[in-house]
Design an enzyme around this catalytic site. Structure first.
Site, mmCIF file in Angstrom:
data_model
loop_
_atom_site.group_PDB
_atom_site.id
_atom_site.type_symbol
_atom_site.label_atom_id
_atom_site.label_comp_id
_atom_site.label_asym_id
_atom_site.label_seq_id
_atom_site.Cartn_x
_atom_site.Cartn_y
_atom_site.Cartn_z
ATOM 1 N N SER A 44 57.448 83.328 32.424
ATOM 2 C CA SER A 44 57.695 82.829 33.790
ATOM 3 C C SER A 44 58.735 81.718 33.826
ATOM 4 C CB SER A 44 56.423 82.214 34.389
ATOM 5 O OG SER A 44 55.423 83.155 34.516
ATOM 6 N N HIS A 75 59.849 87.035 37.075
ATOM 7 C CA HIS A 75 60.045 88.010 35.988
ATOM 8 C C HIS A 75 61.013 89.085 36.463
ATOM 9 C CE1 HIS A 75 56.650 86.659 33.425
ATOM 10 N NE2 HIS A 75 56.227 86.191 34.570
ATOM 11 N N HIS A 97 51.941 92.287 32.588
ATOM 12 C CA HIS A 97 50.681 91.561 32.448
ATOM 13 C C HIS A 97 49.501 92.481 32.736
ATOM 14 C CE1 HIS A 97 53.699 88.490 33.529
ATOM 15 N NE2 HIS A 97 53.013 87.699 32.728
ATOM 16 N N TYR A 99 46.930 91.631 34.328
ATOM 17 C CA TYR A 99 46.451 91.401 35.706
ATOM 18 C C TYR A 99 47.223 92.195 36.752
ATOM 19 C CZ TYR A 99 50.303 87.992 36.092
ATOM 20 O OH TYR A 99 51.521 87.384 36.092
ATOM 21 N N GLU A 100 48.383 92.736 36.375
ATOM 22 C CA GLU A 100 49.127 93.570 37.328
ATOM 23 C C GLU A 100 48.519 94.959 37.447
ATOM 24 O OE1 GLU A 100 53.671 92.810 37.173
ATOM 25 O OE2 GLU A 100 52.925 92.319 35.185
ATOM 26 N N ALA A 127 54.411 80.474 30.000
ATOM 27 C CA ALA A 127 54.059 79.256 30.717
ATOM 28 C C ALA A 127 52.557 79.094 30.539
ATOM 29 C CB ALA A 127 54.403 79.418 32.192
ATOM 30 N N MET A 225 47.937 83.764 30.618
ATOM 31 C CA MET A 225 47.506 85.129 30.950
ATOM 32 C C MET A 225 48.324 86.181 30.209
ATOM 33 S SD MET A 225 47.305 84.509 35.054
ATOM 34 C CE MET A 225 46.562 83.003 35.722
ATOM 35 N N SER A 226 48.927 85.809 29.088
ATOM 36 C CA SER A 226 49.813 86.761 28.400
ATOM 37 C C SER A 226 49.768 86.535 26.896
ATOM 38 C CB SER A 226 51.241 86.588 28.919
ATOM 39 O OG SER A 226 51.752 85.324 28.513
ATOM 40 N N ASN A 249 51.696 72.816 33.671
ATOM 41 C CA ASN A 249 50.730 72.135 34.555
ATOM 42 C C ASN A 249 49.509 71.735 33.734
ATOM 43 O OD1 ASN A 249 50.346 75.252 34.637
ATOM 44 N ND2 ASN A 249 48.336 74.429 35.190
ATOM 45 N N HIS A 261 51.333 78.261 41.571
ATOM 46 C CA HIS A 261 52.354 79.049 40.860
ATOM 47 C C HIS A 261 53.747 78.440 41.006
ATOM 48 C CE1 HIS A 261 53.996 82.474 38.752
ATOM 49 N NE2 HIS A 261 54.781 82.797 39.761
#
Ligand code: HPA
Length: 287
Positions: A44, A75, A97, A99-100, A127, A225-226, A249, A261
């Protein structure tokens, strides 16, 4: 949108994963002028690195058989093959990902293809949210190890011995020598570089403070998440792996600010000059 629209999903095509990866590698080889020995997955907000490669060919994922298409903001979704200094590099501008809605086989398919293209070293960037108050937004963390909290493993299913063993060892998933190399180069640049454990969750919701508390108790320093599926598949095929997180963050509950985000993207942008310079220096030292 179904995956089938972009080529061959596992269900639509009876060819083995190996055959599909081999076919995609042939298509890429025919289009790119260089044979990459190093690949980078740009996370990201970190896609800028690929724009500076010399003698480059950029190919949208949608033009590769078997590649899915990245959908999340930040992306771009293309493979750029070009030179970083003297080193031929394949840069993935955008990744897939879990989650997609993609299977982990789809998420990690490009890594299979990169191996068949001759890639020996994979640099995974991402990230991440920090669980450690000393790892402040804008700092970088070289990944020393991971904790897979996704509840799935990309190697579930039949094993193809042409890729690697049924039960691969993950003792040194992130090459200790290459971790040291990254830290050395970062120190030379005066960067705020940490070393820590990356824990992956599925997302797409950010974590609750209780989940972050759990991850910290388990030994995680950063969450995202990756990365973990790609690292596992790379090790399955004996590619050496470097992981670098951009801490964007503080994770949920570490500060009282909500996780957002746009902060993730903005922090990535803020450090991208340093980050791309670090990548260039690290790559120059890879054989
Ligand atoms: N949690 C999960 N993934 C992330 C975060 C986070 O706080 N920041 C960037 N990616």
């Amino acid at each position: 949108m179904s995956l089938g629209e972009f080529g061959m999903s596992a269900k639509a095509n009876p060819a083995t994963l190996y055959d599909r990866a081999h076919h995609a590698a042939e298509v890429i080889r025919a289009r790119a002028k260089l044979q990459p020995s190093v690949a980078i997955v740009l996370g990201s907000g970190l896609g800028a690195f690929a724009d500076d490669l010399a003698e480059s060919s950029a190919i949208p994922y949608s033009e590769f058989p078997g590649f899915a298409r990245a959908t999340v903001e930040g992306h771009a979704g293309k493979l750029v093959i070009g030179k970083a200094g003297e080193v031929p590099v394949a840069a993935m501008q955008g990744r897939f990902h879990f989650y997609e809605g993609y299977s982990l086989e789809d998420v990690t398919f490009p890594v299979r293809v990169l191996k068949l293209l001759g890639v020996r070293t994979l640099i995974l960037t991402n990230a991440a949210g920090s669980l450690n108050v000393e790892f402040t937004p804008g700092s970088l963390m070289v990944i020393s190890d991971h904790i897979n909290l996704m509840g799935v493993n990309p190697l579930i299913g039949p094993n193809d011995d042409r890729f690697g063993p049924r039960f691969p060892d993950l003792t040194a998933t992130y090459s200790p020598e290459l971790q040291n190399l990254v830290i050395e180069e970062a120190k030379g640049m005066g960067l705020d570089m940490r070393r820590g454990v990356y824990a992956s969750l599925t997302g797409p919701s950010y974590e609750t403070p209780a989940e972050i508390h759990m991850v910290r108790t388990l030994g995680g320093d950063a969450v995202g998440m990756s990365t973990v599926p790609e690292a596992i598949v790379a090790r399955h095929m004996d590619i050496q792996v470097i992981g670098i997180s951009c801490i964007t963050n503080l994770a949920a509950g570490v500060s009282n600010r909500p996780v957002d985000h746009s902060q993730v993207i903005n922090t990535g942008e803020r450090v991208r000059e340093q980050f791309t310079e670090l990548l260039r220096r690290v790559i120059a030292r890879l054989k």
